[in-house]
Enzyme design. Structure first.
Site, short mmCIF file in Angstrom:
data_model
loop_
_atom_site.label_atom_id
_atom_site.label_comp_id
_atom_site.label_asym_id
_atom_site.label_seq_id
_atom_site.Cartn_x
_atom_site.Cartn_y
_atom_site.Cartn_z
CE LYS A 183 -2.05 -1.23 3.89
NZ LYS A 183 -1.39 -2.51 4.19
NE ARG A 243 -4.23 -1.45 10.71
CZ ARG A 243 -3.25 -0.99 9.93
NH1 ARG A 243 -3.28 0.22 9.47
NH2 ARG A 243 -2.24 -1.77 9.64
NE ARG A 280 6.55 -0.60 9.87
CZ ARG A 280 5.39 -0.55 9.23
NH1 ARG A 280 5.28 0.12 8.09
NH2 ARG A 280 4.33 -1.17 9.70
#
Ligand code: AP5
Length: 224
Positions: free
Chosen positions: A26, A101, A170
């Site tokens: 995304k 979400r 991350r």
């Protein structure tokens, strides 16, 4: 190899929600659409990571939840997005990446703005591809550009070839956390597809293939 595709810059007024599992691509694809249309990408994940780095109250709350792959509470993130959408750069459209979400967040977005969304684009990638994409992801500490050690590496190794920043992994890209992010996605986020389908706004695009192939399919689906 970074992707270097000449995209004709066009001005468009597009209000887009990007759906899809963690690591579907995304953020990678949102950057192309945002650049082509000169509209901002609003990534709630990036906003939360910035709050964590700045040690704000929101950051303290988000830190423990993100590291476990859990969602921050609806009412908190809804408030953050509401404030962000009021800013001037959103007047010609925006890309929402990571929001909504949950169905509750999708409903809140529609309550916030009458025509909040033109299209909900779902990037379809099977679970088995996700672990490889996420464990190999590297992010620039400085400009936040996203790379992949195999599929989309920086030409300068662990240095960002866009700004010279250091590439890091991350904190939520560990195998354990990815597993939980996937189950949270299937339980809480995937039902949003039905929400937008009922509104006639859902478009599904195959997210399997090279970054360039997926970009081409997305632009075609958007009529760009
Ligand atoms: P967030 O940052 O939104 O994470 P996510 O949805 O899990 O999505 P990712 O950023 O991990 O993946 P992506 O789809 O953008 O993929 P990318 O382009 O990087 O959220 C993080 C956390 O914040 C959440 O878990 C939650 O705790 C919290 N949060 C955020 N929003 C919230 C909300 N609204 N409510 C509550 N909590 C919220 O690509 C991945 C990798 O694959 C990269 O390395 C890339 O180079 C590579 N790649 C991309 N495309 C391809 C391709 N076609 N082929 C091969 N590799 C590819």
């Amino acid at each position: 190899m970074t992707v270097d595709i000449a995209i004709k810059e066009v001005e468009y007024n597009l209000k887009l929600v990007f759906l899809g599992p963690p690591g579907a691509g995304k953020g990678t694809q949102a950057a192309y659409i945002a650049e082509a249309g000169a509209i901002p990408t609003i990534s709630t994940g990036a906003m939360l990571r910035e709050a964590i780095a700045n040690k704000t109250e929101l950051g303290k709350l988000a830190d423990s939840l993100i590291s476990k792959g859990e969602l921050v509470p609806d009412e908190v993130i809804i408030g953050v997005v509401k404030d962000r959408l009021k800013l001037d750069d959103c007047k010609n459209g925006y890309i929402l990446d990571g929001f909504p979400r949950t169905v509750k967040q999708a409903e809140a977005l529609d309550e916030m703005l009458p025509d909040a969304i033109d299209i909900a684009l779902s990037l379809e990638v099977p679970d088995e591809d996700i672990i490889e994409r996420l464990t190999g992801r590297r992010e620039c500490e400085k400009c936040k550009a996203t790379f992949h050690i195999k599929n989309n590496p920086s030409t300068k190794g662990d240095i960002c070839d866009k700004c010279g920043g250091k590439l890091i992994q991350r904190a939520d890209d560990s195998a354990e956390t990815i597993k939980n992010r996937m189950s949270v996605y299937h339980a809480q986020t995937e039902p949003i597809k039905d929400y937008y389908k009922k509104l006639g706004k859902l478009v599904c695009v195959d997210g399997v293939g090279s970054v360039e192939q997926v970009r081409t399919a997305l632009f075609k689906a958007l009529g760009l």
